[in-house]
Scaffold this active site. Structure first.
Site, PDB file in Angstrom:
ATOM      1  N   HIS A 146       8.538 -23.861   4.298  1.00 42.17           N
ATOM      2  CA  HIS A 146      10.058 -23.589   4.013  1.00 42.17           C
ATOM      3  C   HIS A 146      10.769 -24.709   4.634  1.00 42.17           C
ATOM      4  O   HIS A 146      12.005 -24.890   4.178  1.00 42.17           O
ATOM      5  CB  HIS A 146      10.575 -22.242   4.482  1.00 42.17           C
ATOM      6  CG  HIS A 146      10.760 -21.881   5.917  1.00 42.17           C
ATOM      7  ND1 HIS A 146       9.601 -21.589   6.791  1.00 42.17           N
ATOM      8  CD2 HIS A 146      11.660 -22.150   6.657  1.00 42.17           C
ATOM      9  CE1 HIS A 146       9.929 -21.615   8.044  1.00 42.17           C
ATOM     10  NE2 HIS A 146      11.217 -22.113   8.090  1.00 42.17           N
TER      11      HIS A 146
ATOM     12  N   ASP B  73       1.166 -23.239  14.399  1.00 42.41           N
ATOM     13  CA  ASP B  73       2.258 -22.498  13.856  1.00 42.41           C
ATOM     14  C   ASP B  73       3.498 -23.492  13.503  1.00 42.41           C
ATOM     15  O   ASP B  73       4.107 -23.061  12.537  1.00 42.41           O
ATOM     16  CB  ASP B  73       2.907 -21.607  14.955  1.00 42.41           C
ATOM     17  CG  ASP B  73       3.810 -20.796  14.136  1.00 42.41           C
ATOM     18  OD1 ASP B  73       3.716 -20.015  13.226  1.00 42.41           O
ATOM     19  OD2 ASP B  73       5.264 -20.279  14.805  1.00 42.41           O
TER      20      ASP B  73
ATOM     21  N   ARG C 166       0.930  -1.050  -0.044  1.00 45.57           N
ATOM     22  CA  ARG C 166       0.100   0.172   0.124  1.00 45.57           C
ATOM     23  C   ARG C 166       0.995   1.224  -0.033  1.00 45.57           C
ATOM     24  O   ARG C 166       0.351   2.334  -0.545  1.00 45.57           O
ATOM     25  CB  ARG C 166      -1.080   0.030   1.146  1.00 45.57           C
ATOM     26  CG  ARG C 166      -2.346  -0.548   0.951  1.00 45.57           C
ATOM     27  CD  ARG C 166      -3.146  -0.497   2.108  1.00 45.57           C
ATOM     28  NE  ARG C 166      -2.721  -1.211   3.387  1.00 45.57           N
ATOM     29  CZ  ARG C 166      -3.248  -1.381   4.372  1.00 45.57           C
ATOM     30  NH1 ARG C 166      -4.420  -1.294   4.537  1.00 45.57           N
ATOM     31  NH2 ARG C 166      -2.761  -2.094   5.315  1.00 45.57           N
TER      32      ARG C 166
ATOM     33  N   LYS D 291       2.456 -19.673   4.419  1.00 46.71           N
ATOM     34  CA  LYS D 291       1.585 -20.432   5.648  1.00 46.71           C
ATOM     35  C   LYS D 291       1.162 -19.155   6.396  1.00 46.71           C
ATOM     36  O   LYS D 291       1.703 -18.034   6.364  1.00 46.71           O
ATOM     37  CB  LYS D 291       2.421 -21.522   6.431  1.00 46.71           C
ATOM     38  CG  LYS D 291       3.484 -20.614   7.210  1.00 46.71           C
ATOM     39  CD  LYS D 291       3.812 -21.640   8.432  1.00 46.71           C
ATOM     40  CE  LYS D 291       4.633 -20.636   9.544  1.00 46.71           C
ATOM     41  NZ  LYS D 291       5.047 -21.174  10.756  1.00 46.71           N
TER      42      LYS D 291
ATOM     43  N   LYS E  70       8.539 -22.723  22.409  1.00 43.90           N
ATOM     44  CA  LYS E  70       9.467 -21.368  22.544  1.00 43.90           C
ATOM     45  C   LYS E  70       9.836 -21.238  23.976  1.00 43.90           C
ATOM     46  O   LYS E  70       9.206 -22.215  24.874  1.00 43.90           O
ATOM     47  CB  LYS E  70       8.452 -20.143  22.161  1.00 43.90           C
ATOM     48  CG  LYS E  70       7.799 -20.100  20.801  1.00 43.90           C
ATOM     49  CD  LYS E  70       7.872 -18.701  20.477  1.00 43.90           C
ATOM     50  CE  LYS E  70       7.372 -18.803  18.874  1.00 43.90           C
ATOM     51  NZ  LYS E  70       8.481 -18.824  18.001  1.00 43.90           N
TER      52      LYS E  70
ATOM     53  N   GLU F  25      12.604 -23.821  20.224  1.00 43.61           N
ATOM     54  CA  GLU F  25      13.238 -22.549  19.822  1.00 43.61           C
ATOM     55  C   GLU F  25      13.609 -22.024  21.391  1.00 43.61           C
ATOM     56  O   GLU F  25      12.925 -22.016  22.120  1.00 43.61           O
ATOM     57  CB  GLU F  25      12.306 -21.634  19.292  1.00 43.61           C
ATOM     58  CG  GLU F  25      12.285 -21.696  17.905  1.00 43.61           C
ATOM     59  CD  GLU F  25      11.229 -20.978  17.278  1.00 43.61           C
ATOM     60  OE1 GLU F  25      11.537 -19.770  17.106  1.00 43.61           O
ATOM     61  OE2 GLU F  25      10.093 -21.324  16.939  1.00 43.61           O
TER      62      GLU F  25
ATOM     63  N   HIS G 191       4.767 -27.472   9.342  1.00 44.78           N
ATOM     64  CA  HIS G 191       6.345 -27.964   9.054  1.00 44.78           C
ATOM     65  C   HIS G 191       6.848 -29.295   9.795  1.00 44.78           C
ATOM     66  O   HIS G 191       7.069 -30.462   8.885  1.00 44.78           O
ATOM     67  CB  HIS G 191       7.289 -27.015   9.967  1.00 44.78           C
ATOM     68  CG  HIS G 191       7.266 -25.453   9.593  1.00 44.78           C
ATOM     69  ND1 HIS G 191       6.963 -25.115   8.453  1.00 44.78           N
ATOM     70  CD2 HIS G 191       7.227 -24.506  10.365  1.00 44.78           C
ATOM     71  CE1 HIS G 191       6.811 -23.788   8.321  1.00 44.78           C
ATOM     72  NE2 HIS G 191       7.136 -23.324   9.615  1.00 44.78           N
TER      73      HIS G 191
END
Lengths: 510, 330
Positions: A196, A253, A60, A166, A358, A234, A258
């Protein structure tokens, strides 16, 4: 149709993109800056992109072509991985970058894109081939596909393809609706759903490892494999993505997309040929064989977690609910662990444990294949610990950070006795192949331009992975969790250990 | 780290024992430093033949770089002009610490030097020290050694022989020499051909476009421009130009002309032009870039100068016979 290229030398020439234009929606976003443009530049650096090539960026924000080029130059210089930035080459590459500002809901935008593509087809000899990349908010995927169709951009003189990032839906129903919406304008063979993880060299190497060697596949079944553990940990928190993550959670997620694809790579049958649909048929077949859990099975086989505050070393880490943009009462899973079973002949009864989260102790993604112990150990008296259940043969496929493969087995300790101890035989990807590995986005963009969908997910794969995850989402959606249930910097909630303990297993420490 | 072998003890068992000691010492030294240990990496036996000290130094640098991607047991066979030198061998390790890792990776290298009169001893020595069960590749840098009959038994054991015809005094003779190997069933690669990969890939990429490819039938002429000391005669045509001309002829039935453009110490391709009634494409090679023009649409592409290490990397990645090269050498 013209004849095959008589100059091609598949033995020596690497895969290259044909002439084409790439239209990126969301070109002012993080993904374009950090991944897409650096990947395209790197492909140009390696001469994998032809002179007949152009990129049209859209967002935009009002910008001229030159301003867009300058912005992309800064991003490429900053985010290019393991590669030199060459100003001369950039100047030549940047001449092929164009920008059109516009609102995705405005039909005028698509007619401008159409005009620009027609112009580029002539000036840049792109042969009418166009790749549309939807790097936008997920809520725009359907509307943009529709608007492209309304402007008749899904057809042209050359091929037309659309890449969708995704998440592909936020549950089974929305994924199916999105598929239907996209299929109104695009055929399935034009749709490239990006994951990915499938573009990572080491995930691709699992296929080479399994199907390029004769010695592992005979062991790759319920007779020899006790269970499989997939860990994607992670150490960081949500890093400013709190608002998005709050709606998604670890299961959506990571596991639905994945890790389900990694799981399919581990569990699939060999394809007869290494071709897109043959490989994807096998992945889809495996995903469809995963057992759909009843609500009571969800309680036993799926664990949700959310991290609370803790001090890690000298760092004071806030809990998820204290992260900016996150609801202080959020019920979001920042940790998810699931036990899957594949109901087929190869895998009947073998648990596949998947965990992701996480703020776990370290960043690591690996797959551990635990083999059954030897049926009888003649050394038990001399070395009781060596072949006990706690020391099984383990095959570890490391995805990150130190990509490689390790095999753990027992060996005799030097000396007069018969003392055994576990040792590890390591193959390190970086050591054996010192060459730079392409980033996942380089691989996937090049594949999409070349029309190779092997590493992209197909509608039935997405449908199958949502189907197995949906019952868990429903149970979790109706549960009031007592979060937080694990401290930042630990390996997740105790319930996750209990989930494995019911089968007599424990999580390994990666 | 190195271990030297006394001249009178130059035999395979002794060299292998020295290698064993080298690894044991490396392990001890590393554990004293308290590091994460040494990883021994070996994917093939790479044998290199060299002549003279300068050559040995440049080969050493090439091999050190090459090991990162193709870890090998390297055997360097060097001819020593000093006739009193006899036969000597030393073993040492090529180690490096990959960025961000705590473990050193090491490959082993064995350097054998021989005076002219002891050259015949080299192949027999090498036969006993090749890494078992792994491919053997011979990088034959020395024309003299390649032509030495004593080396024939070594050729028998190699999966691939890599030569560089651009270093041969007589280009035509070099091609005939390579043809002789090929007709004898050997798998030979020529770095003069490998040097052409980038330019060939660039030409090929022009014709990835179906519209452009459709014009191939109308193509009338290909001109290869080259730089070099002088214009050459037919017998002295550099092999790189021979190969490129042969490659175009293999792909197309059109005239392929050669044109001398500017004077440079070595012969090299400086540009290619493909012309037809409604089509012109050209590739102009500059320092580390190339200007690719297809019907007035130009683009610069990176075109890095390749060293021996880059060329060997490409060749070592190719297992088996290169059918296009075979057709081009004829």
């Amino acid at each position: 149709m013209a004849d095959a290229n008589p100059f091609n030398d598949p033995l020596r020439f690497e895969k290259r993109a044909p002439p084409c234009a790439v239209v990126i929606f969301g070109a002012n976003g993080d993904l374009t800056k950090r991944k897409l443009l650096p990947a395209l530049y790197r492909l140009a650096y390696e001469r994998r992109i032809p002179p007949s090539f152009a990129v049209i960026g859209n967002s935009r924000t009002a910008m001229s072509d030159d301003q867009f080029r300058e912005k992309m130059r800064e991003s490429v210089e900053k985010f290019l991985e393991d590669s030199p930035f060459e100003a001369d080459l950039w100047e030549s590459f940047a001449k092929n970058l164009f920008y059109i500002a516009g609102d995705l809901n405005d039909p005028k935008l698509y007619s401008e894109i159409s005009d620009k593509l027609a112009e580029i087809e002539k000036t840049h000899q792109t042969a009418g081939n166009v790749l549309f990349y939807l790097s936008t908010q997920p809520s725009y995927y359907g509307p943009v596909a529709n608007a492209l169709g309304a402007a008749d951009l899904q057809h042209g003189n050359g091929w037309r393809r659309i890449i969708i990032e995704k998440p592909f839906g936020h549950d089974l129903t929305s994924a199916r609706n999105l598929n239907d919406e996209i299929h109104q304008k695009f055929e399935e063979n034009q749709v490239y759903r990006i994951d990915h993880y499938l573009g990572k060299e080491t995930v691709q190497n699992i296929l080479a490892f399994r199907f390029g060697n004769g010695i592992f596949e005979p062991l790759w079944n319920r007779r020899y494999i006790n269970h499989v553990q997939i860990t994607a940990a992670e150490s960081i928190g949500v890093e400013g993505r709190g608002a998005y993550y709050q709606e998604a959670g670890a299961l959506r997620d990571m596991i639905q997309n994945h890790l389900a694809q990694v799981l399919a790579t581990i569990g699939m049958e060999p394809a007869a040929v290494f071709e897109a649909n043959a490989v994807r048929d096998e992945r889809a077949k495996f995903l469809r064989s995963l057992r759909i859990m009843k609500p009571d099975a969800v309680l036993k086989n799926a664990v949700a977690g959310q991290y609370g505050p803790a001090s890690i070393g000298t760092e004071e880490v806030v809990g998820f609910r204290q992260e900016p943009g996150v609801d202080p009462q959020a019920q979001t899973d920042t940790y998810a662990a699931v036990t899957f079973f594949a109901d087929n002949w190869r895998w009947a009864g073998v648990p596949f444990y998947i965990r992701t989260g996480k703020r776990l102790p370290k960043r690591v993604t690996d797959i551990a294949i635990q083999f059954n112990p030897a049926p009888h150990s003649p050394f038990a008296a001399a070395s009781p610990g060596a072949t006990a259940p706690g020391r099984p043969n383990l095959l570890i496929l490391r995805i990150q950070p130190e990509e490689g493969i390790s095999l753990r087995f027992v060996s005799k300790e030097p000396g007069s006795g018969m003392q055994l101890r576990p040792v590890s035989m390591d193959f390190n990807y970086g050591t054996s192949f010192g060459a730079r590995s392409p980033t996942a986005y380089e691989t996937l963009l090049l594949d999409a331009m070349a029309g190779d969908a092997t590493l992209y997910t197909r509608q039935d794969m997405v449908d199958a992975s949502w189907t197995v995850v949906q019952p868990i989402l429903e149970v979790w959606g109706n549960t009031k969790f007592d979060f937080p249930n694990y401290a930042a910097g630990t390996w997740g909630p105790k319930a996750s250990d209990d989930m494995l303990a019911q089968h007599g297993h424990t999580w390994r420490v990666p | 780290m190195t271990a030297s072998t006394k001249p009178e003890q130059i035999k395979p068992e002794k060299i292998l024992k020295d290698l064993q000691k080298l690894w044991s010492d490396l392990g001890k030294e590393d554990s004293r430093k308290g590091s994460a240990g040494v990883l021994r990496a070996c994917a093939m036996t790479l044998i290199a033949t060299v002549e003279g000290d300068a050559d040995a130094q440049s080969v050493g640098e090439t091999i050190a770089n090459l090991m990162h991607q193709h870890p090998s047991r390297v055997i360097v066979m060097r001819v020593n002009p000093d006739e009193t030198a006899g036969l000597d061998a030393r073993v040492f390790a090529q180690c490096w610490m990959p960025f961000g890792r705590r473990q050193q990776i090491c490959c082993e290298e064995i350097e054998i030097t021989a005076s002219q009169s002891r050259i015949a001893d080299l192949p027999k020595l090498v036969l006993g020290i090749m890494a078992p069960d792994l491919p053997v590749v011979l990088w034959c840098r020395s024309e003299k050694l390649c032509r030495d009959p004593a080396f024939q038994q070594l050729f028998e054991l190699t999966e691939k022989i890599i030569m560089d015809s651009s270093g041969f005094a007589d280009p035509l003779g070099a091609l005939n020499f390579i043809r002789g190997f090929i007709s004898g069933g050997r798998n030979v690669a020529d770095l003069a051909w490998t040097r052409l990969t980038h330019v060939r890939a660039t030409i090929s990429q022009i014709f990835e476009n179906e519209n452009t490819r459709a014009r191939l039938k109308t193509l009338e002429r290909v001109t290869i421009s080259y730089a070099g000391p002088t214009q050459f005669g037919l017998e002295t045509m550099p092999t790189c130009l021979y190969y490129l001309q042969a490659w175009f002829r293999d792909a197309l039935s059109v005239a392929v002309d050669l044109q001398h453009t500017d004077a440079r110490p070595n012969y090299e391709v400086s540009g290619i032009r493909l012309e037809g009634p409604a089509f012109v494409a050209s590739v102009e090679l500059q320092e580390s870039m190339a200007e690719v023009t297809v019907n007035q649409l130009s683009r610069r592409v990176s075109f890095p100068k390749l060293g021996d290490c880059d060329l060997l990397r490409e060749e070592l990645s190719i297992v088996g016979v290169d059918p296009i090269y075979r057709r081009c050498i004829g």
